[in-house]
Design an enzyme around this catalytic site. Structure first.
Site, PDB file in Angstrom:
ATOM      1  N   SER A  76      -1.701  -2.547 -35.205  1.00 44.45           N
ATOM      2  CA  SER A  76      -0.384  -2.938 -35.687  1.00 44.45           C
ATOM      3  C   SER A  76       0.416  -3.526 -34.540  1.00 44.45           C
ATOM      4  CB  SER A  76       0.339  -1.718 -36.269  1.00 44.45           C
ATOM      5  OG  SER A  76       0.469  -0.720 -35.281  1.00 44.45           O
ATOM      6  N   THR A  98      -8.833  -8.809  -6.926  1.00 44.74           N
ATOM      7  CA  THR A  98      -9.825  -9.108  -5.892  1.00 44.74           C
ATOM      8  C   THR A  98      -9.994 -10.625  -5.817  1.00 44.74           C
ATOM      9  OG1 THR A  98     -11.830  -9.052  -7.273  1.00 44.74           O
ATOM     10  CG2 THR A  98     -10.991  -6.938  -6.471  1.00 44.74           C
ATOM     11  N   SER A 110     -25.416 -13.045 -12.377  1.00 47.54           N
ATOM     12  CA  SER A 110     -24.500 -12.110 -11.713  1.00 47.54           C
ATOM     13  C   SER A 110     -23.224 -11.938 -12.536  1.00 47.54           C
ATOM     14  CB  SER A 110     -24.171 -12.584 -10.291  1.00 47.54           C
ATOM     15  OG  SER A 110     -23.236 -13.658 -10.287  1.00 47.54           O
ATOM     16  N   TYR A 127     -26.350 -17.139 -10.177  1.00 53.33           N
ATOM     17  CA  TYR A 127     -24.901 -16.975 -10.344  1.00 53.33           C
ATOM     18  C   TYR A 127     -24.571 -16.571 -11.780  1.00 53.33           C
ATOM     19  CZ  TYR A 127     -19.994 -18.049 -11.024  1.00 53.33           C
ATOM     20  OH  TYR A 127     -18.663 -17.957 -11.373  1.00 53.33           O
TER      21      TYR A 127
END
Length: 318
Positions: free
Chosen positions: A3, A28, A186, A183
């Protein structure tokens, strides 16, 4: 769907974010790229924003830029090296906080060419930094996040993860290393972790939430300049205009991440990304792809990650 929350009225406005005075957020890799714009936008809410970065000079430049654009911005630097697992507890201790309202797991390494590289701990650099570093950091931050009224862990994924699959027999790409694929895997590992983390938080009745967000297609050439951090020349911007129909700048790429941090309507286990084909536009909730939500794969990945980082696989986040 939940809601409507009394804390939010009307549609989400990326240019009029809800106030967050008194709250503290850690980003980070907050000194550059998507992370910088996440930090800049969060700073405009009145929150304290901590930029986790290995490079003090780059962090100082980022904080100077944020302060020049956000009057009264409360920003600080935390020395953080996700590629050095032994340093993470010291970094968390240096926060000197009694609680943390949110962490944005944004920092990442992306290599385009061989050779394969490793972290100080001997892990493949992209998997070790992007996934294992954040995996370990989360456990060290858990007491601070649990001490917040409603802590959030926001993991920044990537569109590149959609076409990849986790190889549980070769997590570190030691047998078949291809940089772009490594990549993507990862980032997929990070996203699987984010969804698995929320399942574990719910299982123990934690007040903290784990959410995954991604920036879509975010290019430097479509990103507004932030001197000296990033400079886009008029020529670069002009040449990028055609692809601007499909992708966007990193300032807009930050929008789904910022919404995942701030929006009271956001729930744990959700995925947020850009509205148009998941590549550009205002942030919206997306359906979680099945290969990212597979609990069996995530459980195996969790166990392997705990072993590789020396963390407790049965850590209680409550």
């Amino acid at each position: 769907m939940s809601s409507a929350s009394p804390l939010q009225s009307g549609p989400w406005d990326v240019h009029r974010l809800p106030p967050a005075e008194g709250r503290t957020f850690l980003v980070t890799g907050g000194n550059a790229g998507i992370g910088y714009f996440v930090a800049e936008q969060l700073a405009a809410t009145g929150a304290v924003v901590v930029l986790g970065s290995r490079d003090a000079a780059k962090a100082d430049a980022a904080m100077t830029s944020i302060r020049s654009r956000v009057p009264g911005a409360q920003v600080r630097h935390l020395h953080l090296n996700l590629a050095d697992l032994s340093s993470l507890k010291t970094a968390v201790d240096a926060l000197d906080l009694d609680h943390l309202d949110a962490v944005v797991h944004n920092a990442g390494v992306a290599l385009d060419d061989p050779p394969r590289r490793e972290t100080e701990d001997g892990h493949e650099l992209m998997f070790g930094t992007n996934h294992l570093g954040h995996f370990a950091l989360t456990q060290w931050l858990a007491p601070l996040l649990s001490a917040a009224p409603a802590g959030r862990i926001v993991t920044v994924g990537s569109f590149a993860a959609r076409s990849e699959r986790v190889d549980l027999d070769d997590l570190q790409s030691s047998q078949n290393y291809r940089p772009k694929r490594t990549y993507g895997r990862s980032k997929l590992a990070q996203m699987c972790f984010g969804f698995e983390l929320d399942r574990r938080l719910r299982a123990v009745g934690s007040t903290a939430l784990s959410v995954v967000a991604h920036p879509g297609g975010a290019l430097d050439s479509l990103t507004p300049s932030r001197v000296p951090i990033h400079v886009t020349t008029p020529g670069e911007r002009l040449r990028a205009l055609p692809v601007g129909l499909l992708v966007q700048g990193k300032d807009a790429g930050a929008w789904p991440v910022v919404r995942a941090v701030l929006d009271p309507e956001v729930r744990g286990g959700q995925l947020w990304g850009p509205r148009l084909f998941g590549m550009r536009g205002l942030p919206r909730r997306e359906q979680v792809p099945s290969h990212m939500a597979d609990p069996a794969v995530a459980a195996h990945l969790w166990t392997a990650s705990a072993k590789l980082t020396g963390m407790d696989p049965h850590h209680n986040f409550s």
